[in-house]
Design an enzyme around this catalytic site. Structure first.
Site, PDB file in Angstrom:
ATOM      1  N   ASP A   9       0.825  -0.827  -0.003  1.00  0.00           N
ATOM      2  CA  ASP A   9       0.103  -0.034  -0.133  1.00  0.00           C
ATOM      3  C   ASP A   9       0.787   1.129   0.160  1.00  0.00           C
ATOM      4  OD1 ASP A   9      -2.610  -1.596   0.833  1.00  0.00           O
ATOM      5  OD2 ASP A   9      -1.019  -1.974   2.218  1.00  0.00           O
ATOM      6  N   PHE A  10       2.099   1.160   0.405  1.00  0.00           N
ATOM      7  CA  PHE A  10       2.821   2.494   0.495  1.00  0.00           C
ATOM      8  C   PHE A  10       3.869   2.416  -0.746  1.00  0.00           C
ATOM      9  CE2 PHE A  10       1.945   1.061   4.915  1.00  0.00           C
ATOM     10  CZ  PHE A  10       1.610   2.267   5.350  1.00  0.00           C
TER      11      PHE A  10
ATOM     12  N   HIS B 210      -4.434  -3.142   3.395  1.00  0.00           N
ATOM     13  CA  HIS B 210      -3.073  -3.508   3.607  1.00  0.00           C
ATOM     14  C   HIS B 210      -3.093  -5.053   2.990  1.00  0.00           C
ATOM     15  CE1 HIS B 210      -1.521  -0.552   6.025  1.00  0.00           C
ATOM     16  NE2 HIS B 210      -2.654  -0.677   6.738  1.00  0.00           N
TER      17      HIS B 210
END
Length: 270
Positions: free
Chosen positions: A5-6, A47
């Site tokens: 997700d990052f 996530h």
């Protein structure tokens, strides 16, 4: 190590800089950089995504996705030894998985997995099931159940996304005449469709049915309590084989996997 997700927060660094510096310098600047990215089911909506298709589309990156402890060590050794930038995907679901697939377990000594080579995890003659990531274990369970109906399934763990040698895959498809691909990535836009297209072109004359893709639902990942309704299960694979590739005598489908269901889901955007 980065949660998938990052990746968007480092979009320029990963997709524009990491991927291109080595090539832009004509190989003068080396990029022995390995980015470990955890993906897949376990942690709910924000996530549990899978960015394999996006990364596969970016030139300059090697992309690896082990599904067994043996491969996790051997492929990471391979990734760390080279000078190319590598995206190393890891399934969150498999962090606690012991080695149950590769005989002999994980060697203590140093070893590498051959670059770009898929692995045949189970031999068969009637249908080929190809997986990326954690769906390997779902496919093996499906293959075991198919035995009850006299169907022999060959299971191949792709392991690599780029580079990927199709020789083993095409050899299997020419033997079975039928192929189904599965991963935990959402089906729409999945890298499985790139694989399906390549297989259709490379082995069209050997196919006895359409190349079939079984992915996760095209929606936001639900809480862990509902993940079985979102990510591929062995019933999805078996039902897809029955509905689209090879009718199974005496078998009653447990989920909706016919081609009409493909149309319905796309119409609704799910």
């Amino acid at each position: 190590l980065m949660y998938c997700d990052f990746m968007g927060r480092a979009g320029d660094e990963i997709f524009n800089q990491m991927a291109k510096w080595q090539a832009m310098s004509a190989g003068v600047l080396k990029m022995p950089l390995v980015l470990r990215v955890s993906v897949g089911s376990k942690y709910g909506a924000q996530h549990s995504q899978d960015w394999t298709a996006l990364v596969a589309h970016i030139p300059g990156l090697q992309v690896m996705f082990p599904a067994t402890p043996y491969d996790a060590k051997g492929m990471l050794s391979l990734a760390l030894r080279g000078s190319d930038p590598v995206i190393f995907f890891e399934s969150q679901r498999l962090y606690s998985e012991t080695e149950t697939v590769v005989a002999g377990g994980v060697p203590v000594d140093y070893y590498e997995v051959p670059l770009g080579e898929p692995a045949i995890r189970r031999e068969g003659s009637d249908v080929t099931i190809i997986t990326i990531g954690a769906t390997l274990y779902v496919a093996l369970a499906a293959a075991q159940e198919l035995e009850q109906y006299g169907i022999s399934a060959e299971v191949i763990d792709a392991r690599f996304i780029n580079p990927l040698n199709y020789e083993t895959i095409i050899g299997s498809v020419r033997k079975t005449g039928r192929v189904i691909l599965s991963s935990e990535a959402c089906e729409r836009g999945s890298f499985l469709h790139t694989m399906a297209s390549n297989i259709s072109q490379l082995a069209f004359d050997a196919l006895d049915g359409p190349v079939t893709v079984v992915g996760a639902r095209n929606w936001i990942t639900p809480p862990v309590e509902l993940e079985e309704a979102f990510f591929p299960q062995k019933e999805w694979i078996i039902d897809s084989i029955h509905e689209r590739l090879l009718p199974i005598a005496g078998y009653v489908p447990r989920t909706r996997q016919a081609t009409s269901e493909i149309q319905r889901r796309n119409k609704r955007g799910i």
